[in-house]
Design a protein around this motif. Structure first.
Motif, PDB file in Angstrom:
ATOM      1  N   GLY A 183       0.542  -1.277   0.078  1.00  0.00           N
ATOM      2  CA  GLY A 183      -0.056  -0.040  -0.379  1.00  0.00           C
ATOM      3  C   GLY A 183       0.549   1.403  -0.218  1.00  0.00           C
ATOM      4  O   GLY A 183       0.139   2.370  -0.087  1.00  0.00           O
ATOM      5  N   ARG A 184       2.057   1.296  -0.427  1.00  0.00           N
ATOM      6  CA  ARG A 184       2.734   2.870  -0.407  1.00  0.00           C
ATOM      7  C   ARG A 184       3.956   2.569  -0.760  1.00  0.00           C
ATOM      8  O   ARG A 184       4.374   1.040  -1.411  1.00  0.00           O
ATOM      9  CB  ARG A 184       3.177   2.638   0.856  1.00  0.00           C
ATOM     10  CG  ARG A 184       5.005   1.469   1.577  1.00  0.00           C
ATOM     11  CD  ARG A 184       4.872   1.928   2.734  1.00  0.00           C
ATOM     12  NE  ARG A 184       5.795   1.078   3.538  1.00  0.00           N
ATOM     13  CZ  ARG A 184       7.146   0.850   2.711  1.00  0.00           C
ATOM     14  NH1 ARG A 184       7.382   1.539   1.596  1.00  0.00           N
ATOM     15  NH2 ARG A 184       7.970  -0.288   3.376  1.00  0.00           N
ATOM     16  N   PRO A 185       4.866   3.466  -1.698  1.00  0.00           N
ATOM     17  CA  PRO A 185       6.007   2.914  -2.467  1.00  0.00           C
ATOM     18  C   PRO A 185       7.039   2.382  -1.387  1.00  0.00           C
ATOM     19  O   PRO A 185       7.017   2.749  -0.706  1.00  0.00           O
ATOM     20  CB  PRO A 185       6.308   4.736  -3.257  1.00  0.00           C
ATOM     21  CG  PRO A 185       6.046   5.515  -2.048  1.00  0.00           C
ATOM     22  CD  PRO A 185       4.310   4.401  -1.885  1.00  0.00           C
ATOM     23  N   GLY A 186       8.239   2.381  -1.782  1.00  0.00           N
ATOM     24  CA  GLY A 186       9.029   1.755  -1.216  1.00  0.00           C
ATOM     25  C   GLY A 186      10.231   3.219  -1.142  1.00  0.00           C
ATOM     26  O   GLY A 186      10.194   3.850  -2.219  1.00  0.00           O
ATOM     27  N   GLN A 187      10.999   2.859   0.121  1.00  0.00           N
ATOM     28  CA  GLN A 187      12.070   3.935  -0.641  1.00  0.00           C
ATOM     29  C   GLN A 187      13.290   3.544  -0.447  1.00  0.00           C
ATOM     30  O   GLN A 187      13.910   2.391  -1.066  1.00  0.00           O
ATOM     31  CB  GLN A 187      12.094   4.519   1.292  1.00  0.00           C
ATOM     32  CG  GLN A 187      11.096   4.688   2.310  1.00  0.00           C
ATOM     33  CD  GLN A 187      11.112   6.665   1.448  1.00  0.00           C
ATOM     34  OE1 GLN A 187      11.668   7.392   0.545  1.00  0.00           O
ATOM     35  NE2 GLN A 187       9.483   7.040   0.959  1.00  0.00           N
ATOM     36  N   PRO A 188      14.106   4.082  -1.508  1.00  0.00           N
ATOM     37  CA  PRO A 188      15.896   3.432  -1.843  1.00  0.00           C
ATOM     38  C   PRO A 188      16.958   3.044  -0.717  1.00  0.00           C
ATOM     39  O   PRO A 188      17.030   2.339  -1.253  1.00  0.00           O
ATOM     40  CB  PRO A 188      16.489   5.198  -1.518  1.00  0.00           C
ATOM     41  CG  PRO A 188      15.284   5.944  -2.786  1.00  0.00           C
ATOM     42  CD  PRO A 188      14.289   5.694  -1.176  1.00  0.00           C
ATOM     43  N   ALA A 189      16.016   3.210   0.822  1.00  0.00           N
ATOM     44  CA  ALA A 189      16.845   2.913   1.899  1.00  0.00           C
ATOM     45  C   ALA A 189      16.885   1.063   1.714  1.00  0.00           C
ATOM     46  O   ALA A 189      17.482   0.707   1.407  1.00  0.00           O
ATOM     47  CB  ALA A 189      16.846   3.475   2.606  1.00  0.00           C
ATOM     48  N   GLU A 190      15.367   0.908   1.716  1.00  0.00           N
ATOM     49  CA  GLU A 190      14.897  -0.447   1.157  1.00  0.00           C
ATOM     50  C   GLU A 190      15.749  -1.311   0.076  1.00  0.00           C
ATOM     51  O   GLU A 190      15.155  -2.985   0.124  1.00  0.00           O
ATOM     52  CB  GLU A 190      13.123   0.078   0.969  1.00  0.00           C
ATOM     53  CG  GLU A 190      12.334   0.298   2.022  1.00  0.00           C
ATOM     54  CD  GLU A 190      11.061  -0.193   1.836  1.00  0.00           C
ATOM     55  OE1 GLU A 190      10.462  -0.838   3.011  1.00  0.00           O
ATOM     56  OE2 GLU A 190      10.137   0.798   1.592  1.00  0.00           O
ATOM     57  N   LEU A 191      15.706  -0.558  -1.278  1.00  0.00           N
ATOM     58  CA  LEU A 191      17.169  -0.882  -2.280  1.00  0.00           C
ATOM     59  C   LEU A 191      18.030  -1.393  -1.800  1.00  0.00           C
ATOM     60  O   LEU A 191      18.582  -2.735  -2.439  1.00  0.00           O
ATOM     61  CB  LEU A 191      16.548  -0.329  -3.500  1.00  0.00           C
ATOM     62  CG  LEU A 191      15.006  -0.713  -3.936  1.00  0.00           C
ATOM     63  CD1 LEU A 191      14.249   0.059  -3.509  1.00  0.00           C
ATOM     64  CD2 LEU A 191      15.981  -0.664  -5.589  1.00  0.00           C
ATOM     65  N   ALA A 192      19.000  -0.723  -0.812  1.00  0.00           N
ATOM     66  CA  ALA A 192      20.410  -1.046  -0.526  1.00  0.00           C
ATOM     67  C   ALA A 192      20.480  -2.594  -0.812  1.00  0.00           C
ATOM     68  O   ALA A 192      21.638  -2.882  -1.014  1.00  0.00           O
ATOM     69  CB  ALA A 192      20.798  -0.159  -0.035  1.00  0.00           C
ATOM     70  N   PRO A 193      19.928  -2.809   0.604  1.00  0.00           N
ATOM     71  CA  PRO A 193      20.872  -4.251   0.536  1.00  0.00           C
ATOM     72  C   PRO A 193      20.663  -5.239  -0.827  1.00  0.00           C
ATOM     73  O   PRO A 193      22.012  -6.248  -0.692  1.00  0.00           O
ATOM     74  CB  PRO A 193      19.951  -5.640   1.690  1.00  0.00           C
ATOM     75  CG  PRO A 193      19.391  -2.981   2.519  1.00  0.00           C
ATOM     76  CD  PRO A 193      19.213  -2.563   1.530  1.00  0.00           C
ATOM     77  N   ALA A 194      19.276  -5.067  -1.141  1.00  0.00           N
ATOM     78  CA  ALA A 194      20.171  -5.866  -2.589  1.00  0.00           C
ATOM     79  C   ALA A 194      20.919  -5.467  -3.802  1.00  0.00           C
ATOM     80  O   ALA A 194      21.666  -6.657  -3.891  1.00  0.00           O
ATOM     81  CB  ALA A 194      18.587  -5.660  -3.640  1.00  0.00           C
ATOM     82  N   PHE A 195      21.743  -4.169  -3.068  1.00  0.00           N
ATOM     83  CA  PHE A 195      23.007  -4.371  -4.436  1.00  0.00           C
ATOM     84  C   PHE A 195      24.295  -4.888  -3.942  1.00  0.00           C
ATOM     85  O   PHE A 195      24.862  -5.330  -4.322  1.00  0.00           O
ATOM     86  CB  PHE A 195      23.535  -2.785  -4.387  1.00  0.00           C
ATOM     87  CG  PHE A 195      21.844  -2.402  -5.524  1.00  0.00           C
ATOM     88  CD1 PHE A 195      22.267  -2.517  -7.093  1.00  0.00           C
ATOM     89  CD2 PHE A 195      20.728  -1.577  -5.071  1.00  0.00           C
ATOM     90  CE1 PHE A 195      21.433  -1.752  -7.448  1.00  0.00           C
ATOM     91  CE2 PHE A 195      19.654  -1.032  -5.976  1.00  0.00           C
ATOM     92  CZ  PHE A 195      20.456  -1.282  -7.315  1.00  0.00           C
ATOM     93  N   VAL A 196      23.713  -4.675  -1.678  1.00  0.00           N
ATOM     94  CA  VAL A 196      25.576  -4.594  -0.990  1.00  0.00           C
ATOM     95  C   VAL A 196      25.463  -6.651  -1.902  1.00  0.00           C
ATOM     96  O   VAL A 196      26.582  -7.168  -1.999  1.00  0.00           O
ATOM     97  CB  VAL A 196      25.217  -4.313  -0.312  1.00  0.00           C
ATOM     98  CG1 VAL A 196      25.871  -5.380   0.371  1.00  0.00           C
ATOM     99  CG2 VAL A 196      25.294  -3.284  -0.063  1.00  0.00           C
ATOM    100  N   PHE A 197      24.525  -7.113  -1.365  1.00  0.00           N
ATOM    101  CA  PHE A 197      24.024  -7.988  -1.879  1.00  0.00           C
ATOM    102  C   PHE A 197      24.422  -9.032  -3.265  1.00  0.00           C
ATOM    103  O   PHE A 197      26.249  -9.714  -3.022  1.00  0.00           O
ATOM    104  CB  PHE A 197      22.773  -9.543  -1.798  1.00  0.00           C
ATOM    105  CG  PHE A 197      22.243 -10.535  -1.925  1.00  0.00           C
ATOM    106  CD1 PHE A 197      23.213 -11.628  -1.110  1.00  0.00           C
ATOM    107  CD2 PHE A 197      22.562 -11.493  -3.311  1.00  0.00           C
ATOM    108  CE1 PHE A 197      23.251 -12.879  -2.168  1.00  0.00           C
ATOM    109  CE2 PHE A 197      22.034 -12.781  -3.761  1.00  0.00           C
ATOM    110  CZ  PHE A 197      22.783 -13.570  -2.907  1.00  0.00           C
TER     111      PHE A 197
END
Length: 295
Positions: free
Chosen positions: A258-272
């Motif tokens: 029910g909401r957009p994501g925040q950039p911070a919520e993507l960062a772990p995927a890029f670290v992985f």
């Protein structure tokens, strides 16, 4: 920094945006509601210690969140961005330097093949090499009339920014990448569920998914991994800078969360994908879309 281990309800972890449209390409300071890039929350643990990363679109939004995470994980970062985004790029660079890492700024338009080569050459000269390449920069401009409102000029800009530049930078960077290196391309849920008003943009994102899968097969024997992160609706300056008046407030409401994501919520995927933890993962897509399904 706040505790990242405390369980939280993702549906109300962040609110829905309440923002007017802003001028393209969009600066963070012009947004009524500022995105969360992990400035106060991301805690590194040395997972990218000593790595050298090239990050296009590194000034704001997803790019800033990735730069912060990479620096706190121990990586030096080159930021590529448009000259008019200098203010945002300087802010992002300050976070990288606060983490004790090197930040190299390279303004310019990646629609120019020579500039793409310059990005790579600068990374090799200033950082000593390239271990991680993140092809994040992209251009979109919503058109309510769909294909009938997409001019040849817009189509050319979308294709050059999203596809040509990715191809040029990747090709140039590969001459300097060793086994163990990682290429991370940013695709989108648009590559699977195209919105009519983003027809040209969605087409490029589908192409990036195929490019990722094909290149991964080429480079597997060389020990270089290629993966893609596919975001759903993420709150970045690109959204109020490219969406029609009146539609920004509904952005991301159609996700199960029910909401957009925040950039911070993507960062772990890029670290992985950049870390050795994904050593047996290549040619794959990781969707970060608030519950929206991707085949």
């Amino acid at each position: 920094m706040t505790d990242q281990t405390t369980p939280k309800d993702p549906t109300d972890q962040h609110g829905s945006p309440d923002s007017d449209t802003i001028a393209h390409p969009g600066l963070t300071r012009d947004m009524d509601e500022q995105p969360d890039h992990g400035e106060e929350t991301y805690v590194g643990s040395g997972r990218l210690e000593g790595k050298r990363a090239v990050l296009t679109g590194g000034d704001s939004g997803i790019g800033r969140a990735v730069a912060i995470a990479y620096a706190r994980e121990g990586a030096d970062v080159l930021l590529s961005y448009l000259p008019e985004e200098q203010e945002d790029a300087e802010t992002t660079a300050s976070y990288v330097r606060e983490a004790g890492r090197t930040a190299v700024l390279v303004p310019g338009d990646i629609r120019d093949e020579a500039h793409c080569q310059e990005i790579v050459d600068t990374a090799v000269r200033e950082l000593g090499g390239i271990d991680v390449l993140v092809n994040n920069a992209a251009y979109q401009m919503a058109q309510d009339g769909g294909i009938f409102d997409i001019t040849t000029e817009q189509l050319d800009r979308v294709m050059k920014t999203n596809i040509y530049a990715l191809f040029w930078i990747t090709k140039a960077a590969l001459a300097h990448m060793q086994p163990g290196s990682s290429i991370i391309n940013v695709s989108s849920i648009q590559g699977y569920q195209p919105s009519p008003q983003l027809l040209d943009y969605a087409t490029t994102k589908a192409g990036i998914i195929n490019f990722t899968r094909g290149l991964a097969q080429q480079l597997g024997e060389k020990g270089i991994r290629v993966n893609t992160v596919a975001p759903g609706p993420i709150w970045t300056p690109l959204i109020p800078a490219t969406m029609p008046e009146g539609k920004v407030d509904q952005f991301g409401e159609d996700t199960p969360e029910g909401r957009p994501g925040q950039p911070a919520e993507l960062a772990p995927a890029f670290v992985f994908f950049a870390s050795q933890e994904s050593s047996y993962t290549t040619g794959q897509r990781l969707g970060v879309a608030g519950g929206k399904m991707m085949p």
